[in-house]
Design a protein around this motif. Structure first.
Motif, short mmCIF file in Angstrom:
data_model
loop_
_atom_site.label_atom_id
_atom_site.label_comp_id
_atom_site.label_asym_id
_atom_site.label_seq_id
_atom_site.Cartn_x
_atom_site.Cartn_y
_atom_site.Cartn_z
N ALA A 39 -6.18 -3.51 -17.83
CA ALA A 39 -5.71 -3.06 -16.52
C ALA A 39 -6.86 -2.95 -15.53
O ALA A 39 -6.75 -3.38 -14.37
CB ALA A 39 -5.00 -1.72 -16.66
N ALA A 40 -7.98 -2.39 -15.98
CA ALA A 40 -9.15 -2.26 -15.10
C ALA A 40 -9.69 -3.62 -14.68
O ALA A 40 -10.13 -3.81 -13.54
CB ALA A 40 -10.24 -1.44 -15.79
N LEU A 41 -9.64 -4.59 -15.60
CA LEU A 41 -10.14 -5.94 -15.30
C LEU A 41 -9.26 -6.65 -14.27
O LEU A 41 -9.77 -7.34 -13.38
CB LEU A 41 -10.19 -6.75 -16.60
N LEU A 42 -7.94 -6.46 -14.37
CA LEU A 42 -7.01 -7.21 -13.52
C LEU A 42 -6.69 -6.51 -12.20
O LEU A 42 -6.23 -7.16 -11.25
CB LEU A 42 -5.70 -7.44 -14.28
N ALA A 43 -6.94 -5.23 -12.13
CA ALA A 43 -6.56 -4.46 -10.94
C ALA A 43 -7.36 -4.88 -9.71
O ALA A 43 -8.54 -5.18 -9.78
CB ALA A 43 -6.74 -2.97 -11.19
N ALA A 44 -6.65 -4.92 -8.58
CA ALA A 44 -7.29 -5.17 -7.28
C ALA A 44 -6.97 -3.97 -6.39
O ALA A 44 -6.06 -4.02 -5.57
CB ALA A 44 -6.76 -6.46 -6.66
N PRO A 45 -7.69 -2.85 -6.58
CA PRO A 45 -7.35 -1.61 -5.88
C PRO A 45 -7.60 -1.68 -4.38
O PRO A 45 -8.66 -2.10 -3.93
CB PRO A 45 -8.26 -0.57 -6.55
N ARG A 46 -6.58 -1.27 -3.63
CA ARG A 46 -6.68 -1.21 -2.18
C ARG A 46 -5.85 -0.02 -1.68
O ARG A 46 -4.81 0.30 -2.25
CB ARG A 46 -6.15 -2.48 -1.53
N ALA A 47 -6.33 0.60 -0.62
CA ALA A 47 -5.59 1.71 -0.03
C ALA A 47 -5.79 1.69 1.48
O ALA A 47 -6.78 1.16 2.00
CB ALA A 47 -6.06 3.04 -0.61
N ARG A 48 -4.83 2.27 2.17
CA ARG A 48 -4.92 2.40 3.62
C ARG A 48 -4.26 3.71 4.01
O ARG A 48 -3.24 4.10 3.44
CB ARG A 48 -4.23 1.23 4.32
N TRP A 49 -4.85 4.39 4.99
CA TRP A 49 -4.30 5.67 5.42
C TRP A 49 -4.37 5.79 6.94
O TRP A 49 -5.18 5.13 7.60
CB TRP A 49 -5.05 6.81 4.75
N VAL A 85 -1.70 13.06 6.71
CA VAL A 85 -2.25 11.74 6.38
C VAL A 85 -1.18 11.00 5.59
O VAL A 85 -0.67 11.51 4.59
CB VAL A 85 -3.52 11.86 5.54
N PHE A 86 -0.82 9.82 6.06
CA PHE A 86 0.08 8.96 5.29
C PHE A 86 -0.77 7.93 4.57
O PHE A 86 -1.64 7.29 5.18
CB PHE A 86 1.12 8.29 6.19
N LEU A 87 -0.52 7.79 3.27
CA LEU A 87 -1.35 6.97 2.40
C LEU A 87 -0.50 5.91 1.70
O LEU A 87 0.61 6.19 1.26
CB LEU A 87 -2.02 7.86 1.34
N ALA A 88 -1.03 4.70 1.63
CA ALA A 88 -0.44 3.64 0.82
C ALA A 88 -1.54 3.08 -0.07
O ALA A 88 -2.68 2.90 0.38
CB ALA A 88 0.15 2.53 1.68
N ALA A 89 -1.21 2.85 -1.34
CA ALA A 89 -2.21 2.33 -2.28
C ALA A 89 -1.54 1.38 -3.25
O ALA A 89 -0.35 1.50 -3.56
CB ALA A 89 -2.87 3.48 -3.04
#
Length: 222
Positions: A39-49, A85-89
């Motif tokens: 999971a750590a290898l494949l994840a492409a973490p992104r967030a916006r707030w 704060v509205f957050l999307a991840a």
């Protein structure tokens, strides 16, 4: 606000075990570790707030157009807050594609574990975002309430279109299905209330499972 891309060097094995429904079960730890590593290898973490002024008396968010938060549990959670704060991840689609591939190839146990690891991973992305934001708002005299997502308590998932609009979630590749489910599936939207005052404010408020009415949920912690 710019897109936030936290590092995800590892995925929590204990949380993965819980999301897989194995919190109290004996299970091969090496299999859980393998799923977390994938999971750590494949994840492409992104967030916006995005930050908005908030009227806690009316539930009105000063967005354009305005948005009224509906639901007793979420309104109670945001009581006394002046801003939200509205957050999307998200961690992207690669992990869930791998979950499907493993299942189709008959590796059912690994598929389940990888799905659980992906859930733990996106929650870690949200945690990292909160950790990044907390000192910024503390400098302005605000403490942060813990994040609250549609589906908790009585906050209806039909609020999701507004949360995607308020966070500009499309910029990180998050959208909705016709049934109001997030796509990619391992994505989160949430609101975080900002309370003017000491850093301890709101720390003892019930959170997560404590405000959810689904008493028979296998992932329940309390």
């Amino acid at each position: 606000m710019p897109i936030y891309t936290p590092s995800l060097l590892s995925v929590d094995t204990a949380e993965t075990r819980r999301y897989a429904g194995l919190a109290k079960a004996e299970f091969d730890e090496s299999s859980i570790v393998a799923a977390c590593e994938e999971a750590a290898l494949l994840a492409a973490p992104r967030a916006r707030w995005e930050l908005y002024e908030y009227d806690c008396e009316t539930g009105r968010v000063a967005s354009d157009p305005p948005f009224a938060i509906q639901g007793n549990s979420i309104r109670k959670h945001l009581a006394g807050t002046e801003r939200v704060v509205f957050l999307a991840a998200t961690i992207g689609e690669a992990v869930e594609d791998a979950v499907t591939r493993h299942f189709d190839e008959g590796r059912y146990a690994h598929s389940v574990l990888l799905d659980a690891a992906a859930t733990a991973a996106v929650e870690q992305v949200c945690d990292a975002c909160e950790t990044m934001l907390r000192p910024q708002f503390a400098k302005e005299g605000f403490s942060m309430r813990w994040r609250f997502s549609p589906g908790y308590g009585d906050w209806d998932v039909h609020a999701q279109p507004d949360l995607l609009r308020l966070t500009q979630a499309e910029t990180i590749g998050v959208s909705l299905t016709e049934s109001f489910m997030l796509r990619p599936r391992k994505s989160v939207t949430a609101v975080i209330g900002l309370l003017r005052g000491g850093t301890a404010a709101g720390k003892d408020a019930p959170k997560g499972c404590a405000v959810c009415p689904k008493r028979d949920c296998p992932f329940r912690q309390v």
